[in-house]
Design an enzyme around this catalytic site. Structure first.
Site, mmCIF file in Angstrom:
data_model
loop_
_atom_site.group_PDB
_atom_site.id
_atom_site.type_symbol
_atom_site.label_atom_id
_atom_site.label_comp_id
_atom_site.label_asym_id
_atom_site.label_seq_id
_atom_site.Cartn_x
_atom_site.Cartn_y
_atom_site.Cartn_z
ATOM 1 C CD1 TRP A 184 51.057 75.548 24.575
ATOM 2 C CD2 TRP A 184 51.719 76.058 22.506
ATOM 3 N NE1 TRP A 184 51.633 76.807 24.615
ATOM 4 C CE2 TRP A 184 52.047 77.145 23.350
ATOM 5 C CE3 TRP A 184 52.036 76.153 21.137
ATOM 6 C CZ2 TRP A 184 52.674 78.296 22.886
ATOM 7 C CZ3 TRP A 184 52.659 77.302 20.675
ATOM 8 C CH2 TRP A 184 52.976 78.361 21.548
ATOM 9 C CE LYS A 227 55.385 79.896 26.187
ATOM 10 N NZ LYS A 227 55.905 79.863 24.807
ATOM 11 C CG ASP A 258 57.060 72.963 28.208
ATOM 12 O OD1 ASP A 258 58.020 73.472 28.825
ATOM 13 O OD2 ASP A 258 57.125 72.654 27.008
ATOM 14 C CG HIS A 261 54.994 76.186 28.747
ATOM 15 N ND1 HIS A 261 54.085 75.633 27.861
ATOM 16 C CD2 HIS A 261 56.099 76.464 28.000
ATOM 17 C CE1 HIS A 261 54.621 75.585 26.645
ATOM 18 N NE2 HIS A 261 55.835 76.065 26.717
ATOM 19 C CG HIS A 285 56.056 68.816 26.122
ATOM 20 N ND1 HIS A 285 55.506 69.637 25.162
ATOM 21 C CD2 HIS A 285 55.785 67.542 25.720
ATOM 22 C CE1 HIS A 285 54.929 68.897 24.237
ATOM 23 N NE2 HIS A 285 55.076 67.632 24.548
ATOM 24 C CG ASP A 293 58.953 78.266 27.067
ATOM 25 O OD1 ASP A 293 59.562 77.234 27.392
ATOM 26 O OD2 ASP A 293 58.102 78.307 26.170
ATOM 27 C CG ASP A 295 61.615 75.722 24.550
ATOM 28 O OD1 ASP A 295 60.997 74.798 25.089
ATOM 29 O OD2 ASP A 295 61.067 76.777 24.187
ATOM 30 C CG ASP A 325 58.888 71.468 23.599
ATOM 31 O OD1 ASP A 325 59.659 71.740 22.655
ATOM 32 O OD2 ASP A 325 57.796 72.034 23.760
#
Length: 417
Positions: A184, A227, A258, A261, A285, A293, A295, A325
């Site tokens: 990434w 992303k 992800d 993303h 992820h 994003d 997380d 993640d």
């Protein structure tokens, strides 16, 4: 009623729909989750010349007790793993190398710098996954790496990715379990670009160079991750979903998606079935974006359940590589790992306890009334009793009892750091 008695009662409710709960638990035991190490130290790593966090990544919070050494991080991971049912994997970034106080540049990293991680994984029966770290470095300070117009900068990051794939190969060979090595990059522009194509051409050329170096594909699986935007790359990201999906399909690489993303109105669950039509493997992820994003720690929400349902109902447990993640520094970090990973496993169990074949038949017949009714009714089936029994059977705390152990660990270990 005991946990076993509640389990037997709940099992009968599912058996009425032809669901073999015991078989579902045996299937669940075999599904490893790749747990990211960077929740434990706020993506700090252990480089001698450590750089400030960059690349559109941000950590918020200052909860006490974060790991500051490799030994502390491994100890914290062991504590979290002792509270999570099943045998799993640990996902490392290149910045977690141990170089014995020597400043080793990322393009010079070797398997020997991860021997402690490997030995620890062997001792604990864990698989390992790996990621080159293309952020938090002076050569990534302007937000460009593999697509950088400066050839010298590109060469540095190409060499780093090649070195990382060799480390992944080493992990896979030594553990007898393939390592997923995922690339990434943060590359992009803050404002509207005047040329979107040229940076993508450079990224493609860089990836081609990286993958020209052969590694044993039975030991290392290559993945690329997209992303939509990041801090400092709000208007344009070089490695978009379309870019990497095309690259992965054309070059027989694994596309990693992800959940944070994509645009807030997009869902990864809706992408899985389409991608599996054209790919033998897919990597995830799993995170929780809140407006961006961000997380956040994974919770058992509708999207997590839908992701698990898409994997299970399409018989794709052996095709989808599930990793996590997220990074939250505002709460106990061991608790964050435990909450997020247990929720991912809960979602898979929930999906295994749904009459998926019957629901598919209803859809094919056009009986949308019964389809909706059953999908809703199964949300309140005695799933919790099955989960409690699974935890007891796997020798981890049932319900919220794990929290007592985390609080004790915080008092006895984390608070003294």
């Amino acid at each position: 009623m005991t946990i076993k008695e509640q389990y037997e009662t709940a099992k009968q409710a599912y058996a009425n729909w032809g669901i073999d709960v015991d078989a579902a638990l045996e299937t669940l035991k075999k599904v490893p989750i790749s747990i990211h190490c960077w929740q434990g130290d706020d993506i700090g790593g252990f480089e001698v010349n450590k750089s400030e966090l960059s690349g559109g990544i941000d950590i918020t919070g200052n909860y006490p007790g974060k790991a500051t050494t490799p030994e502390e991080l491994r100890m914290d991971l062991e504590k979290a793993l002792s509270l999570i049912p099943g045998k799993h994997r640990v996902n490392l970034h290149a910045i977690y190398a141990e170089t014995n106080g020597e400043a080793v540049e990322r393009d010079q990293l070797e398997p020997k710098h991860f021997e402690n991680w490997l030995n620890w994984a062997k001792e604990n029966g864990l698989g390992l996954d790996f990621n080159p770290t293309l952020f938090s470095h002076e050569k990534a300070a302007d937000g460009l790496t593999l697509s950088h117009p400066n050839e010298e900068v590109r060469e540095f990051w190409i060499d780093h990715c090649i070195a990382s794939r060799k480390i992944g190969e080493y992990f896979g060979r030594e553990l007898g379990n393939p390592c997923l090595t995922n690339i990434w990059i943060p590359d992009g522009y803050k404002d509207i670009p005047s040329d979107r194509l040229t940076p993508r051409k450079r990224l493609k050329e860089s990836l081609d160079r990286i993958f020209t170096v052969e590694v044993d594909e039975t030991c290392n699986w290559d993945a690329v991750e997209s992303k939509i935007f990041g801090i400092g790359s709000e208007s344009y990201v070089v490695g978009s979903h379309e870019f990497y999906l095309g690259y992965a399909l054309k070059n027989n690489k694994i596309c990693l998606v992800d959940t944070g993303h994509y645009h807030p109105t997009e869902t990864v669950s809706n992408k899985i079935s389409s991608m599996l039509l054209y790919s033998d493997k897919l990597a995830l992820h799993v995170s929780r974006p809140v407006r961006w994003d961000s997380d956040h720690v994974v919770i058992l929400d509708d999207e997590l359940r839908e992701i698990a349902l898409e994997i299970v109902r399409n018989d794709a447990l052996n095709q989808v590589i599930i990793g996590l993640d997220f990074f939250d520094a505002s709460i106990n970090r061991v608790a964050a790992w435990t909450i997020g990973t247990r929720n991912m496993i809960k979602a898979l169990l929930y999906a295994l306890l749904v009459p998926n074949d019957h629901l598919k038949e209803l859809q094919e017949k056009g009986d949308f009334t019964e389809r909706l009714a059953l999908m809703e009714e199964f949300k309140t089936y005695p799933f919790g009793a099955i989960w409690d029994y699974y935890c007891e059977k796997m020798n981890v705390p049932v319900k919220e009892r794990w929290l007592t152990q985390v609080k004790e660990y915080e008092r006895d270990v984390l608070a003294k750091r």
